[in-house]
Design a protein around this motif. Sequence first.
Motif, mmCIF file in Angstrom:
data_model
loop_
_atom_site.group_PDB
_atom_site.id
_atom_site.type_symbol
_atom_site.label_atom_id
_atom_site.label_comp_id
_atom_site.label_asym_id
_atom_site.label_seq_id
_atom_site.Cartn_x
_atom_site.Cartn_y
_atom_site.Cartn_z
ATOM 1 N N LYS A 90 10.480 0.314 2.954
ATOM 2 C CA LYS A 90 9.468 -0.439 2.234
ATOM 3 C C LYS A 90 9.581 -1.889 2.894
ATOM 4 O O LYS A 90 8.560 -2.425 3.114
ATOM 5 C CB LYS A 90 9.850 -0.766 0.688
ATOM 6 C CG LYS A 90 8.917 -1.397 -0.240
ATOM 7 C CD LYS A 90 9.106 -1.505 -1.586
ATOM 8 C CE LYS A 90 9.787 -0.617 -2.059
ATOM 9 N NZ LYS A 90 10.165 -0.669 -3.513
ATOM 10 N N SER A 93 8.043 -1.554 6.420
ATOM 11 C CA SER A 93 6.757 -0.999 6.568
ATOM 12 C C SER A 93 5.609 -1.797 5.650
ATOM 13 O O SER A 93 4.548 -1.765 6.068
ATOM 14 C CB SER A 93 6.824 0.386 6.113
ATOM 15 O OG SER A 93 7.565 1.376 6.748
ATOM 16 N N ALA A 95 2.714 -2.863 3.399
ATOM 17 C CA ALA A 95 1.625 -2.208 3.024
ATOM 18 C C ALA A 95 1.103 -1.051 3.721
ATOM 19 O O ALA A 95 0.382 -0.352 3.226
ATOM 20 C CB ALA A 95 0.591 -3.327 2.836
ATOM 21 N N ALA A 96 1.587 -0.630 4.783
ATOM 22 C CA ALA A 96 1.431 0.207 5.671
ATOM 23 C C ALA A 96 1.875 1.622 4.867
ATOM 24 O O ALA A 96 1.318 2.598 5.355
ATOM 25 C CB ALA A 96 1.942 0.253 6.980
ATOM 26 N N VAL A 97 2.732 1.571 3.936
ATOM 27 C CA VAL A 97 3.142 2.826 3.374
ATOM 28 C C VAL A 97 2.932 2.577 1.819
ATOM 29 O O VAL A 97 3.470 1.751 1.179
ATOM 30 C CB VAL A 97 4.698 2.938 3.338
ATOM 31 C CG1 VAL A 97 5.023 4.256 2.560
ATOM 32 C CG2 VAL A 97 4.969 3.450 4.922
ATOM 33 N N SER A 98 2.030 3.607 1.229
ATOM 34 C CA SER A 98 1.617 3.531 -0.155
ATOM 35 C C SER A 98 2.853 3.828 -1.138
ATOM 36 O O SER A 98 3.703 4.328 -0.645
ATOM 37 C CB SER A 98 0.538 4.453 -0.341
ATOM 38 O OG SER A 98 1.077 5.924 -0.163
ATOM 39 N N ALA A 99 2.564 3.600 -2.085
ATOM 40 C CA ALA A 99 3.651 3.735 -3.234
ATOM 41 C C ALA A 99 3.781 5.190 -3.390
ATOM 42 O O ALA A 99 4.818 5.896 -3.652
ATOM 43 C CB ALA A 99 3.218 3.227 -4.617
ATOM 44 N N GLY A 100 2.742 5.920 -3.336
ATOM 45 C CA GLY A 100 2.663 7.451 -3.400
ATOM 46 C C GLY A 100 3.695 8.070 -2.352
ATOM 47 O O GLY A 100 4.030 9.196 -2.312
ATOM 48 N N GLN A 101 3.249 7.451 -1.147
ATOM 49 C CA GLN A 101 3.875 8.040 0.054
ATOM 50 C C GLN A 101 5.400 7.785 0.051
ATOM 51 O O GLN A 101 6.065 8.785 0.367
ATOM 52 C CB GLN A 101 3.126 7.616 1.248
ATOM 53 C CG GLN A 101 3.673 8.086 2.606
ATOM 54 C CD GLN A 101 2.873 7.493 3.871
ATOM 55 O OE1 GLN A 101 2.771 6.454 3.994
ATOM 56 N NE2 GLN A 101 2.720 8.429 4.955
ATOM 57 N N LEU A 102 5.598 6.755 -0.345
ATOM 58 C CA LEU A 102 6.982 6.190 -0.641
ATOM 59 C C LEU A 102 7.972 7.155 -1.600
ATOM 60 O O LEU A 102 8.935 7.490 -1.381
ATOM 61 C CB LEU A 102 7.205 4.820 -0.586
ATOM 62 C CG LEU A 102 8.395 3.902 -0.671
ATOM 63 C CD1 LEU A 102 8.886 4.410 0.945
ATOM 64 C CD2 LEU A 102 8.538 2.771 -1.069
#
Length: 177
Positions: A90, A93, A95-102
């Motif tokens: 987190k 990355s 904002a490049a990784v969404s909460a859902g993806q994380l």
Amino acid sequence: MNRSRSPLRHVLWLLLVLGSQALANWQDALPGARIVGTGEFRVFGFDVYNARLWSAAQPFASDQPFALELIYQRRISRDDLVQASVDEIKRLSGAAVSAGQLAAWQAQMQQAFVDVQAGTRLTGVYLPGQGARFFVGQQLQYEVKDPAFARAFFDIWLDPRTRNPELRQQLLGTAQP
């Protein structure tokens, strides 16, 4: 007569299963791999793990398959390992990784990681364009078929913005003597 063969069949089946598992180790994905660099990770003076970066590509190339081997020096729960990894992914990355993806990656790491104690060896193998495989000792624990996850995970150690640039330099073999 059939009864006497039954135990023999069970033993042969067991040897077949154990033999096939013994062949499935992380080195199979990296034939000819050699150690690129080694280092130690400490927190507040306490040894956490020894690390070794392996690659067949010489010099090391982050776009080629490689393995990161961690040999733990203390007991750490799977949940703590997963949370520390999520936090670093987190941080790096943003904002490049969404909460859902994380959240999806966190669930995958829960399957890939185990509780560790002194001497536990965890190895992650980076496979460009495919994802990552995680081994406990020499046994495949779990495979994540997501190239974006694999890059984000190994960036914890190899990204120039890592929390431990000295360990990164040691792993890459670029540390000054």
